[in-house]
Design an enzyme around this catalytic site. Sequence first.
Site, PDB file in Angstrom:
ATOM      1  N   MET A  33      45.376  79.777  29.597  1.00 31.92           N
ATOM      2  CA  MET A  33      45.828  81.270  29.889  1.00 31.92           C
ATOM      3  C   MET A  33      45.877  81.978  28.446  1.00 31.92           C
ATOM      4  O   MET A  33      46.630  82.960  28.560  1.00 31.92           O
ATOM      5  CB  MET A  33      46.932  81.399  30.698  1.00 31.92           C
ATOM      6  CG  MET A  33      46.883  80.682  32.199  1.00 31.92           C
ATOM      7  SD  MET A  33      48.284  81.244  33.386  1.00 31.92           S
ATOM      8  CE  MET A  33      49.597  80.594  32.498  1.00 31.92           C
ATOM      9  N   TYR A  35      46.619  82.798  24.445  1.00 34.75           N
ATOM     10  CA  TYR A  35      47.945  82.653  23.528  1.00 34.75           C
ATOM     11  C   TYR A  35      47.714  80.879  22.939  1.00 34.75           C
ATOM     12  O   TYR A  35      48.723  80.275  22.988  1.00 34.75           O
ATOM     13  CB  TYR A  35      49.120  82.934  23.941  1.00 34.75           C
ATOM     14  CG  TYR A  35      50.119  83.375  22.992  1.00 34.75           C
ATOM     15  CD1 TYR A  35      49.731  84.729  22.348  1.00 34.75           C
ATOM     16  CD2 TYR A  35      51.020  82.681  22.209  1.00 34.75           C
ATOM     17  CE1 TYR A  35      50.310  85.281  21.408  1.00 34.75           C
ATOM     18  CE2 TYR A  35      51.624  83.267  21.438  1.00 34.75           C
ATOM     19  CZ  TYR A  35      51.324  84.590  20.687  1.00 34.75           C
ATOM     20  OH  TYR A  35      52.113  84.876  19.782  1.00 34.75           O
ATOM     21  N   LEU A  36      46.580  80.797  22.417  1.00 41.02           N
ATOM     22  CA  LEU A  36      46.049  79.119  22.182  1.00 41.02           C
ATOM     23  C   LEU A  36      47.348  78.730  21.026  1.00 41.02           C
ATOM     24  O   LEU A  36      47.265  79.550  20.026  1.00 41.02           O
ATOM     25  CB  LEU A  36      44.844  79.210  21.851  1.00 41.02           C
ATOM     26  CG  LEU A  36      43.969  79.643  22.798  1.00 41.02           C
ATOM     27  CD1 LEU A  36      42.398  79.305  22.340  1.00 41.02           C
ATOM     28  CD2 LEU A  36      43.974  79.064  24.177  1.00 41.02           C
ATOM     29  N   GLY A  39      48.261  72.626  20.810  1.00 45.03           N
ATOM     30  CA  GLY A  39      48.135  71.904  21.998  1.00 45.03           C
ATOM     31  C   GLY A  39      46.767  72.201  22.284  1.00 45.03           C
ATOM     32  O   GLY A  39      45.796  71.126  22.812  1.00 45.03           O
ATOM     33  N   HIS A  40      46.239  73.434  22.459  1.00 44.48           N
ATOM     34  CA  HIS A  40      44.888  73.916  22.928  1.00 44.48           C
ATOM     35  C   HIS A  40      43.750  73.082  21.834  1.00 44.48           C
ATOM     36  O   HIS A  40      42.707  72.677  22.364  1.00 44.48           O
ATOM     37  CB  HIS A  40      44.813  75.399  23.111  1.00 44.48           C
ATOM     38  CG  HIS A  40      45.575  75.759  24.073  1.00 44.48           C
ATOM     39  ND1 HIS A  40      46.702  76.649  23.856  1.00 44.48           N
ATOM     40  CD2 HIS A  40      45.715  75.568  25.502  1.00 44.48           C
ATOM     41  CE1 HIS A  40      47.322  76.921  25.033  1.00 44.48           C
ATOM     42  NE2 HIS A  40      46.784  76.454  26.001  1.00 44.48           N
ATOM     43  N   GLN A  64      49.218  82.459  40.304  1.00 44.92           N
ATOM     44  CA  GLN A  64      49.995  81.266  39.950  1.00 44.92           C
ATOM     45  C   GLN A  64      51.370  81.612  39.657  1.00 44.92           C
ATOM     46  O   GLN A  64      52.239  80.808  39.265  1.00 44.92           O
ATOM     47  CB  GLN A  64      49.404  79.937  38.875  1.00 44.92           C
ATOM     48  CG  GLN A  64      49.388  80.507  37.551  1.00 44.92           C
ATOM     49  CD  GLN A  64      48.527  79.675  36.778  1.00 44.92           C
ATOM     50  OE1 GLN A  64      47.347  79.453  36.975  1.00 44.92           O
ATOM     51  NE2 GLN A  64      48.990  78.821  35.869  1.00 44.92           N
ATOM     52  N   GLN A 151      48.891  66.775  29.205  1.00 54.54           N
ATOM     53  CA  GLN A 151      50.046  65.840  29.943  1.00 54.54           C
ATOM     54  C   GLN A 151      51.231  66.582  30.166  1.00 54.54           C
ATOM     55  O   GLN A 151      52.114  66.347  31.071  1.00 54.54           O
ATOM     56  CB  GLN A 151      50.252  64.464  29.162  1.00 54.54           C
ATOM     57  CG  GLN A 151      51.427  63.749  29.545  1.00 54.54           C
ATOM     58  CD  GLN A 151      51.193  63.120  30.909  1.00 54.54           C
ATOM     59  OE1 GLN A 151      50.129  62.852  31.645  1.00 54.54           O
ATOM     60  NE2 GLN A 151      52.484  62.554  31.602  1.00 54.54           N
ATOM     61  N   SER A 188      54.082  75.144  23.491  1.00 52.84           N
ATOM     62  CA  SER A 188      53.655  75.733  24.647  1.00 52.84           C
ATOM     63  C   SER A 188      53.656  77.212  24.229  1.00 52.84           C
ATOM     64  O   SER A 188      54.310  77.618  23.225  1.00 52.84           O
ATOM     65  CB  SER A 188      54.825  75.693  25.610  1.00 52.84           C
ATOM     66  OG  SER A 188      54.886  76.470  26.525  1.00 52.84           O
TER      67      SER A 188
HETATM   68  O1  PAF Z   1      47.705  75.171  31.965  1.00 54.37           O
HETATM   69  C1  PAF Z   1      47.589  76.461  32.173  1.00 54.37           C
HETATM   70  O2  PAF Z   1      47.390  77.047  31.187  1.00 54.37           O
HETATM   71  C2  PAF Z   1      47.067  76.973  33.578  1.00 54.37           C
HETATM   72  O3  PAF Z   1      47.869  76.625  34.519  1.00 54.37           O
HETATM   73  C3  PAF Z   1      45.516  76.703  33.795  1.00 54.37           C
HETATM   74  C4  PAF Z   1      45.220  75.240  34.101  1.00 54.37           C
HETATM   75  C5  PAF Z   1      44.661  77.449  32.879  1.00 54.37           C
HETATM   76  C6  PAF Z   1      45.253  77.564  35.364  1.00 54.37           C
HETATM   77  O4  PAF Z   1      45.463  78.775  35.261  1.00 54.37           O
END
Ligand code: PAF
Length: 293
Positions: A33, A35-36, A39-40, A64, A151, A188
């Site tokens: 989503m 704002y990396l 972790g990304h 979501q 995880q 996060s």
């Molecule tokens: O973990 C996230 O960033 C989100 O839940 C995802 C998997 C990109 C789905 O919107």
Amino acid sequence: MKAVRVVRNVRDMHRVADRMRMDGLRIGLVPTMGYLHEGHASLMRQIGRVTDRTVVSVFVNPAQFGPDEDFKTYPRDFERDLAMVRSEGGALVYAPSAAEMYPDGYATYLEVERLADHLCGASRPGHFRGVATVVTKLFSAVKPHAAIFGQKDAQQAGVVRRTVTDLNLDVEIMVAPTVREADGLAKSSRNRYLTPRQRRRAAVLFRVLQEGRDLVLAGERRASVVIDAMCRRVSGSPGVEVDYVTAVDAEAFRPVEELGGRVLLAAAVRFGESRLIDNIVVETERRAVQEIR
Ligand code: PAF
């Protein structure tokens, strides 16, 4: 460093994905989503080892978020995201708009039964319906051979695996270990909401899980004893509001009385405006399989 291609709509994404597949390239997807953070970056590096082209999706998925949640304020910085994807050697960013993903008349959602009943599924009704739906739509647009999840969001990874199995989707699902700050706090995008004082206090989240893990590793098998100890510890910390602190079956995310097999110690805790989650998997027959510190 090569420029990163940005694709904004499904039609172009299909075209680019078909081209890559025709060229015999394996596509790896990192759904995000935005704002990396580190972790990304770690997810990009890991999927980059087993695929030829890394696609990072950046989409803050309205489906979501609950009505009182942080959809509007969720941190966004697309230029910064692009720079990180570029520096990690990513090939392409898929960043559709909400209107592209959920156009007028949109009516199809995926419901994953049972797995979504507990933990975040219980405290965020509809959350995993939104996740399963958007991830399936991302798979259908990007056509990845493999996709990777963290995880930290263990239940999300379980829900995605279930979706892939049940719908016979031809995507390999990888799950990567949680990347942590020096004091153990899981990385996060939502950490950014923390004030400096909340940030210091937030380290308690991982400490509580470690204490639970130590109890299990010392032979405690009564879930209630482990949960009580973790709850006491976390509710004794100032400025903390507990959503859940629990020990569940690591596959089904169901509460158990007697701990056995793979156990997920999981917590969701609020520090002011930020709701943070974390977990540790403990193999009761052997040792903690994740992050012994
Ligand atoms: O973990 C996230 O960033 C989100 O839940 C995802 C998997 C990109 C789905 O919107």
